[in-house]
Design a protein around this motif. Structure first.
Motif, PDB file in Angstrom:
ATOM      1  N   VAL A   1       0.846  -1.198   0.000  1.00 10.04           N
ATOM      2  CA  VAL A   1       0.000   0.000   0.000  1.00 10.04           C
ATOM      3  C   VAL A   1       0.880   1.246   0.000  1.00 10.04           C
ATOM      4  CG1 VAL A   1      -1.696   1.310   1.339  1.00 10.04           C
ATOM      5  CG2 VAL A   1      -1.949  -1.164   1.081  1.00 10.04           C
ATOM      6  N   ARG A   2       1.968   1.214   0.731  1.00  9.15           N
ATOM      7  CA  ARG A   2       2.884   2.368   0.761  1.00  9.15           C
ATOM      8  C   ARG A   2       3.494   2.633  -0.624  1.00  9.15           C
ATOM      9  NH1 ARG A   2       5.988   0.569   6.121  1.00  9.15           N
ATOM     10  NH2 ARG A   2       4.275   0.872   7.589  1.00  9.15           N
ATOM     11  N   TYR A   3       3.826   1.562  -1.324  1.00  3.81           N
ATOM     12  CA  TYR A   3       4.381   1.733  -2.670  1.00  3.81           C
ATOM     13  C   TYR A   3       3.315   2.278  -3.614  1.00  3.81           C
ATOM     14  CZ  TYR A   3       6.886   0.852  -7.003  1.00  3.81           C
ATOM     15  OH  TYR A   3       7.514   1.006  -8.217  1.00  3.81           O
ATOM     16  N   ASP A   4       2.091   1.783  -3.505  1.00  9.45           N
ATOM     17  CA  ASP A   4       0.984   2.310  -4.318  1.00  9.45           C
ATOM     18  C   ASP A   4       0.846   3.818  -4.107  1.00  9.45           C
ATOM     19  OD1 ASP A   4       0.523  -0.341  -5.017  1.00  9.45           O
ATOM     20  OD2 ASP A   4      -1.211  -0.554  -3.694  1.00  9.45           O
ATOM     21  N   GLU A   5       0.899   4.253  -2.852  1.00  8.56           N
ATOM     22  CA  GLU A   5       0.784   5.686  -2.542  1.00  8.56           C
ATOM     23  C   GLU A   5       1.970   6.466  -3.089  1.00  8.56           C
ATOM     24  OE1 GLU A   5       0.313   5.533   1.695  1.00  8.56           O
ATOM     25  OE2 GLU A   5      -1.834   5.060   1.549  1.00  8.56           O
ATOM     26  N   HIS A   6       3.150   5.849  -3.097  1.00  9.85           N
ATOM     27  CA  HIS A   6       4.338   6.491  -3.660  1.00  9.85           C
ATOM     28  C   HIS A   6       4.135   6.760  -5.158  1.00  9.85           C
ATOM     29  CE1 HIS A   6       8.502   7.228  -4.812  1.00  9.85           C
ATOM     30  NE2 HIS A   6       8.430   6.210  -5.656  1.00  9.85           N
ATOM     31  N   ILE A   7       3.587   5.805  -5.866  1.00  8.48           N
ATOM     32  CA  ILE A   7       3.389   5.951  -7.305  1.00  8.48           C
ATOM     33  C   ILE A   7       2.251   6.926  -7.610  1.00  8.48           C
ATOM     34  CG2 ILE A   7       2.817   4.748  -9.467  1.00  8.48           C
ATOM     35  CD1 ILE A   7       5.589   4.061  -8.241  1.00  8.48           C
ATOM     36  N   THR A   8       1.124   6.796  -6.919  1.00  5.31           N
ATOM     37  CA  THR A   8      -0.058   7.614  -7.212  1.00  5.31           C
ATOM     38  C   THR A   8      -0.031   8.975  -6.533  1.00  5.31           C
ATOM     39  OG1 THR A   8      -1.351   6.800  -5.345  1.00  5.31           O
ATOM     40  CG2 THR A   8      -1.467   5.522  -7.401  1.00  5.31           C
ATOM     41  N   ARG A   9       0.824   9.130  -5.554  1.00  6.86           N
ATOM     42  CA  ARG A   9       0.831  10.344  -4.719  1.00  6.86           C
ATOM     43  C   ARG A   9      -0.563  10.592  -4.126  1.00  6.86           C
ATOM     44  NH1 ARG A   9       5.787   9.778  -4.459  1.00  6.86           N
ATOM     45  NH2 ARG A   9       7.233  11.096  -5.554  1.00  6.86           N
ATOM     46  N   SER A  10      -1.332   9.523  -3.986  1.00  6.99           N
ATOM     47  CA  SER A  10      -2.701   9.551  -3.441  1.00  6.99           C
ATOM     48  C   SER A  10      -3.636  10.440  -4.249  1.00  6.99           C
ATOM     49  CB  SER A  10      -2.685   9.975  -1.964  1.00  6.99           C
ATOM     50  OG  SER A  10      -1.911   9.066  -1.212  1.00  6.99           O
ATOM     51  N   ARG A  11      -3.335  10.653  -5.535  1.00  2.00           N
ATOM     52  CA  ARG A  11      -4.181  11.496  -6.390  1.00  2.00           C
ATOM     53  C   ARG A  11      -5.148  10.685  -7.233  1.00  2.00           C
ATOM     54  NH1 ARG A  11      -0.531  15.926  -9.071  1.00  2.00           N
ATOM     55  NH2 ARG A  11      -2.525  16.410 -10.014  1.00  2.00           N
ATOM     56  N   TYR A  12      -4.945   9.377  -7.305  1.00  2.00           N
ATOM     57  CA  TYR A  12      -5.872   8.500  -8.018  1.00  2.00           C
ATOM     58  C   TYR A  12      -5.757   7.108  -7.396  1.00  2.00           C
ATOM     59  CZ  TYR A  12      -1.693   7.018 -10.661  1.00  2.00           C
ATOM     60  OH  TYR A  12      -0.464   6.551 -11.022  1.00  2.00           O
ATOM     61  N   VAL A  13      -6.704   6.254  -7.722  1.00  2.00           N
ATOM     62  CA  VAL A  13      -6.718   4.893  -7.197  1.00  2.00           C
ATOM     63  C   VAL A  13      -5.812   4.025  -8.049  1.00  2.00           C
ATOM     64  CG1 VAL A  13      -8.168   2.866  -6.764  1.00  2.00           C
ATOM     65  CG2 VAL A  13      -9.067   5.166  -6.331  1.00  2.00           C
ATOM     66  N   GLY A  14      -4.939   3.263  -7.413  1.00  3.38           N
ATOM     67  CA  GLY A  14      -4.056   2.385  -8.167  1.00  3.38           C
ATOM     68  C   GLY A  14      -3.428   1.321  -7.301  1.00  3.38           C
ATOM     69  N   ARG A  15      -3.306   0.132  -7.865  1.00  3.07           N
ATOM     70  CA  ARG A  15      -2.599  -0.986  -7.223  1.00  3.07           C
ATOM     71  C   ARG A  15      -1.491  -1.411  -8.173  1.00  3.07           C
ATOM     72  NH1 ARG A  15      -1.877  -2.518  -2.697  1.00  3.07           N
ATOM     73  NH2 ARG A  15      -1.861  -4.706  -3.189  1.00  3.07           N
ATOM     74  N   PHE A  16      -0.311  -1.680  -7.603  1.00  3.00           N
ATOM     75  CA  PHE A  16       0.850  -2.067  -8.382  1.00  3.00           C
ATOM     76  C   PHE A  16       1.431  -3.333  -7.766  1.00  3.00           C
ATOM     77  CE2 PHE A  16       0.104   2.369  -8.856  1.00  3.00           C
ATOM     78  CZ  PHE A  16       0.255   2.591 -10.213  1.00  3.00           C
ATOM     79  N   HIS A  17       1.413  -4.410  -8.518  1.00  2.42           N
ATOM     80  CA  HIS A  17       1.945  -5.689  -8.076  1.00  2.42           C
ATOM     81  C   HIS A  17       3.254  -5.916  -8.816  1.00  2.42           C
ATOM     82  CE1 HIS A  17      -2.041  -6.639  -6.368  1.00  2.42           C
ATOM     83  NE2 HIS A  17      -2.488  -6.021  -7.448  1.00  2.42           N
ATOM     84  N   LEU A  18       4.294  -6.294  -8.096  1.00  4.03           N
ATOM     85  CA  LEU A  18       5.613  -6.487  -8.680  1.00  4.03           C
ATOM     86  C   LEU A  18       6.025  -7.952  -8.575  1.00  4.03           C
ATOM     87  CD1 LEU A  18       7.268  -3.375  -7.022  1.00  4.03           C
ATOM     88  CD2 LEU A  18       6.524  -3.568  -9.385  1.00  4.03           C
ATOM     89  N   SER A  19       6.760  -8.433  -9.563  1.00  2.00           N
ATOM     90  CA  SER A  19       7.277  -9.799  -9.550  1.00  2.00           C
ATOM     91  C   SER A  19       8.799  -9.772  -9.616  1.00  2.00           C
ATOM     92  CB  SER A  19       6.728 -10.611 -10.719  1.00  2.00           C
ATOM     93  OG  SER A  19       7.375 -11.880 -10.748  1.00  2.00           O
ATOM     94  N   PRO A  20       9.472 -10.002  -8.483  1.00  2.00           N
ATOM     95  CA  PRO A  20      10.933 -10.040  -8.497  1.00  2.00           C
ATOM     96  C   PRO A  20      11.484 -11.183  -9.343  1.00  2.00           C
ATOM     97  CG  PRO A  20      10.109  -9.844  -6.239  1.00  2.00           C
ATOM     98  CD  PRO A  20       8.926 -10.124  -7.126  1.00  2.00           C
ATOM     99  N   THR A  21      10.724 -12.242  -9.528  1.00  2.00           N
ATOM    100  CA  THR A  21      11.208 -13.387 -10.305  1.00  2.00           C
ATOM    101  C   THR A  21      11.189 -13.133 -11.810  1.00  2.00           C
ATOM    102  OG1 THR A  21       9.009 -14.395 -10.294  1.00  2.00           O
ATOM    103  CG2 THR A  21      10.534 -15.093  -8.565  1.00  2.00           C
ATOM    104  N   THR A  22      10.327 -12.213 -12.274  1.00  2.00           N
ATOM    105  CA  THR A  22      10.223 -11.974 -13.720  1.00  2.00           C
ATOM    106  C   THR A  22      10.476 -10.516 -14.124  1.00  2.00           C
ATOM    107  OG1 THR A  22       7.845 -11.502 -13.658  1.00  2.00           O
ATOM    108  CG2 THR A  22       8.518 -13.829 -13.924  1.00  2.00           C
ATOM    109  N   ASP A  23      10.665  -9.628 -13.135  1.00  2.00           N
ATOM    110  CA  ASP A  23      10.851  -8.187 -13.386  1.00  2.00           C
ATOM    111  C   ASP A  23       9.650  -7.571 -14.096  1.00  2.00           C
ATOM    112  OD1 ASP A  23      13.370  -7.378 -12.211  1.00  2.00           O
ATOM    113  OD2 ASP A  23      14.297  -8.761 -13.640  1.00  2.00           O
TER     114      ASP A  23
END
Length: 176
Positions: A136-158
């Motif tokens: 959730v903290r990373y989502d807020e970092h990307i969106t700056r809390s200005r829009y709704v967004g979820r970001f899922h990352l895969s370290p195994t596949t980049d």
């Protein structure tokens, strides 16, 4: 600046969507054998520039496969929504090792996550061996809390899987 920026962003996505539909890339309504309207699958977009501008804080995206559409549009309205919600959802790659570096930042407290209801059109582009994590903290970092967004990352596949509503250009540098 906040209201104007949001309006411009929404208009920009609407214009992009309108051009996409006019260019033949949108969903097409058709009649089934019993006379009901059905929607064909939406065409997957591979243009990286709109994503790079909106998700600059993630890093250098490549090889994207994404959709931008109004999830509330049934295709039956004669008058378009006055305040449409544009869902921008997809998957893209980051440079080798970039995801491990992001996930290694303890500030974000990443944990296991599962993308919620990926559209059928994107299923073939999701890496089969991905082990998704999210924060959730990373989502807020990307969106700056200005829009709704979820970001899922895969370290195994980049890979990064994103699911956003009306994403804006928030003017941030990469997290690395």
């Amino acid at each position: 600046m906040g209201t104007t920026s949001r309006s411009v962003s929404r208009r920009g996505w609407l214009m992009l969507g309108g051009l996409f539909v006019l260019g033949g890339g949108g969903a097409v309504a058709c009649a089934s054998a019993d006379g009901r309207d059905e929607r064909d699958l939406r065409e997957v977009n591979t243009d990286v520039e709109p994503l790079r501008r909106r998700f600059r804080a993630i890093g250098r995206l490549s090889d994207p496969h994404w959709l931008g559409y109004n999830p509330n549009d049934s295709g039956r309205e004669w008058i378009p929504d006055q305040d449409p919600r544009i869902r921008v959802v997809g998957v893209a790659r980051l440079p080798a090792g970039a995801v491990k570096a992001i996930v290694g930042e303890t500030t974000y407290a990443f944990g296991p996550s599962v993308p919620s209801q990926p559209p059928e059109e994107l299923s073939e582009f999701l890496p089969k061996d991905a082990e998704w994590v999210g924060s959730v903290r990373y989502d807020e970092h990307i969106t700056r809390s200005r829009y709704v967004g979820r970001f899922h990352l895969s370290p195994t596949t980049d890979h990064v899987y994103f699911d956003t509503v009306n994403p804006e250009i928030v003017g941030s540098s990469p997290s690395l």
